[in-house]
Scaffold this active site. Structure first.
Site, PDB file in Angstrom:
ATOM      1  N   ASP A  89      -1.565  -1.078   6.103  1.00  0.00           N
ATOM      2  CA  ASP A  89      -1.772  -0.600   7.467  1.00  0.00           C
ATOM      3  C   ASP A  89      -3.223  -0.293   7.797  1.00  0.00           C
ATOM      4  OD1 ASP A  89      -1.925   1.749   5.827  1.00  0.00           O
ATOM      5  OD2 ASP A  89      -1.683   2.933   7.649  1.00  0.00           O
ATOM      6  N   ASP A 120       0.860  -1.175   0.000  1.00  0.00           N
ATOM      7  CA  ASP A 120       0.000   0.000   0.000  1.00  0.00           C
ATOM      8  C   ASP A 120       0.903   1.232   0.000  1.00  0.00           C
ATOM      9  OD1 ASP A 120      -2.383   1.523   0.253  1.00  0.00           O
ATOM     10  OD2 ASP A 120      -2.086   1.645   2.410  1.00  0.00           O
ATOM     11  N   ASP A 176      -7.030  -2.763   4.083  1.00  0.00           N
ATOM     12  CA  ASP A 176      -5.992  -3.706   3.661  1.00  0.00           C
ATOM     13  C   ASP A 176      -6.180  -5.093   4.274  1.00  0.00           C
ATOM     14  OD1 ASP A 176      -4.645  -1.797   2.132  1.00  0.00           O
ATOM     15  OD2 ASP A 176      -3.568  -1.040   3.883  1.00  0.00           O
TER      16      ASP A 176
END
Length: 653
Positions: free
Chosen positions: A546, A354, A550
């Site tokens: 995080d 990410d 996700d």
């Protein structure tokens, strides 16, 4: 299939080997239970009894003879041995005859049968100590899935019978009107009925930038209302809402997660029946080939054979090897949720990450100030006077500018939904916002601003374009080093997937030298991307994230890595590896630690098998005594332990 879980009082021999079960939500022994001193009492009691017994044997105390000695060692054996015997019996009932439980039970009971009571106790005690080490290493890596439940809206204020009443979101029908107060979660997907609204959508997109919407635009369940009381009209039932889909994806992705069985579990299925049948054969077959056959003599040899073959060195050294790796990782700010993921990290060849919160800080900062026709300080005074009236995070970033004494004051400030602010500063008309705000007020905006991919705040003073401020998320200090080290560790492909704008995602990826990137993705989009990667032959994927959004991808990837310091509790719960310090550079170190651990574990396996095979052959021929058996069991275990301890001393660049 959910596996039965034992603690030391019920000796968890499955998790003792680092087996990690995703089916029950990464279930391990309860940390509160492990921290309870009572959990350690069986091993402490057995150890004390064993040491005292050995001492009494050594000094040949006259009272310590015959039945007193047998009872003493039996009492020492029961606390650590009974759970294993019980599990072995339960396995037999289920049709699993040849397990390590059976072999350990036969070997230790066999030791008692030939009068080697201390050996029988010691083998089981080592097994129990290994379990304690393993559980101690992983207990801090577990947390409840409480955060996921916190995300789920608990109530909805729905308009019924000329009044707003609080109901369960699951009872709200499509088309009903719902009121949401400041700071509350949007309970269901719907259409905004109020003139405007500002929402924190981090639970859905993982991005920290609030989303300002105008009347008629879609709002999503799980978003948090940031500005004023609003009303929405529901367009979906709760079970079909955005947040419900995320919860469902987490559950399903976890169920699809592949399981890792460590070598010792697989090996025991072959090793145990071979050893048992060889021991039986060693007892019976000599009857047909040996003159003066004595059953007691060959039974004695068979029992020594079983004691030698007891996998004590493996049982203690393999978990301790992984424990050493877990401890070394912990010292480096990395938590592995089970020894099996140390192995999985060594197989990873593709890293997907990410953006926000992973390689960037997730905090907006001023990156560039462009003032036209005025000094920067004067330009910023106009801008700050306006932004002082706003609570938007971008406004807060602008207000951090170190200006001279602020003597400008804005009046008649109004917010234009989805565009920006309009007001008066020092008797001058001022517009602050995006390009749409300025062009709708017939202000000419320079075309070169279209090339700026970051968030841009434009300013018009007295009908003239007066400049802009670029606001951007900052890269973490070690972001460049992280990518460099990941490549150095042998990772062939690095990919970035983000919910942020594609243009920003591409820019960050280019700056860091990442192979490919995609932006503007929803959680289900990320999930599909990772699942497609996993379908490629030989592809082992680690995903780093995080946010709550996700969590599904963390669960479905071969190894899920969460940024633990600032990351979502749900991401931390779902992940397999947690970077406590939020430093992406620790990813490469996690791979290195995994490789070092695996190397030492296989060294211990080779040592244990090498010595045992030699002594087994000697024992079968009657050339080995119980002393050799003790060395093959306890001595090799001790050497393997020393080898495993080396991990605690290693350094990784």
């Amino acid at each position: 299939m959910k596996k039965k879980k034992l603690n030391l009082r019920d000796l968890n021999t499955k998790e003792h080997f680092g087996e990690h079960n995703h089916d029950d939500g990464h279930s391990h022994a309860n940390p509160e239970e492990l921290s309870n001193f009572k959990t350690y009492l069986p091993a402490i009691f057995s150890f004390a009894m064993l040491i005292i017994g050995i001492g009494l044997d050594y000094f040949d105390v006259s009272v310590f003879k015959d039945w007193i000695r047998i009872v003493w060692y039996s009492v020492a054996y029961i606390p650590v041995g009974f759970p294993v015997i019980k599990e072995g019996w339960n396995s037999i009932i289920k049709g699993e005859f040849f397990t390590e439980f059976l072999l350990m039970s036969i070997a230790t009971i066999g030791a008692f049968a030939i009068g080697e009571y201390p050996e029988g106790v010691a083998v089981m005690l080592f097994y129990a100590v290994g379990e304690l080490f393993q559980n101690a290493a992983v207990k801090k890596a577990k947390s409840n899935i409480k955060a996921l439940l916190d995300v789920r809206p608990n109530e909805a204020l729905v308009y019924r019978n000329n009044n707003y009443i609080s109901v369960d979101p699951e009872s709200v029908a499509i088309g009903e009107k719902v009121q949401v107060r400041v700071g509350e979660k949007i309970p269901l997907d719907g259409i905004l009925l109020s003139e405007k609204g500002s929402f924190n959508t981090a639970a859905l997109t993982g991005e920290s930038k609030p989303n300002t919407l105008a009347k008629g635009e879609k709002v999503f369940a799980g978003s948090i209302n940031l500005d004023g009381v609003i009303e929405i009209e529901t367009t979906k039932e709760f079970k079909d809402s955005s947040i419900a889909r995320i919860l469902d994806m987490v559950q399903n992705a976890t169920a699809r997660k592949s399981k890792t069985e460590l070598f010792i579990r697989k090996f025991a299925r072959v090793y145990t029946p071979i050893v048992v049948f060889l021991a039986i054969a060693l007892t019976i077959l000599p009857y047909f080939f040996v003159e003066n056959y004595e059953f007691e003599d060959w039974l004695y040899r068979a029992l020594i054979f079983l004691v030698i073959s007891c996998p004590c060195a493996l049982v203690i050294s393999i978990p301790l090897g992984y424990f050493g790796g877990l401890g070394a990782a912990s010292k480096n700010g990395i938590l592995f949720k089970g020894a099996s993921f140390l192995d999985e990290m060594t197989k990873v060849n593709t890293v997907v990450m990410d953006k926000t919160g992973t390689v960037t800080k997730g905090v907006f900062k001023i990156r560039e100030i462009k003032a036209i026709g005025r000094e920067e300080s004067e330009f910023m005074k106009y801008l700050m006077a306006m932004e002082e009236k706003s609570t938007h995070p971008i406004a807060k970033a602008i207000m951090e500018y170190k200006a001279e004494e602020q003597d400008f004051e804005a009046t008649n400030v109004s917010e234009i939904a989805g565009k920006g602010l309009k007001g008066t500063v020092n008797a001058k008309s001022v517009l602050v916002g995006n390009k749409a705000l300025l062009t709708s007020n017939k202000i000419d905006v320079p075309s070169d601003t279209d090339k700026i991919v970051e968030s841009i705040v434009m300013v018009s003073i007295d009908g003239k374009f007066s400049g802009y401020v670029v606001i951007a998320d900052e890269l973490k200090e070690d972001a460049h080093e992280a990518i460099k080290q990941i490549r150095k560790s042998g990772i062939s492909k690095i990919i970035m997937l983000s919910g942020d704008k594609d243009s920003i995602t591409q820019q960050v990826a280019k700056e860091l030298g990442i192979d490919s990137a995609k932006g503007g993705l929803l959680p289900e989009d990320k999930l599909k991307e990772v699942e497609n990667l996993k379908k490629q032959i030989g592809r082992k994927v680690a995903f780093i994230g995080d946010g709550i959004n996700d969590a599904p991808v963390l669960a479905v990837s071969d190894v899920g890595i969460a940024m633990g310091g600032l990351g979502s509790d749900v991401a931390i719960e779902t992940a397999d590896v947690i970077i406590q310090t939020d430093q992406p550079s620790k990813i490469a170190r996690a791979i290195q630690i995994g490789r070092s651990t695996r190397k030492i574990v296989w060294q211990n396996i080779a040592l244990a098998f090498g010595v045992k095979i030699i002594v087994l052959i000697l024992g079968a021929g009657g050339l080995a005594t119980m002393w050799e058996a003790v060395f093959a069991d306890v001595g090799v275990a001790f050497l393997a332990i020393l080898n495993a301890i080396r991990l605690q001393k290693m350094k990784w660049d």
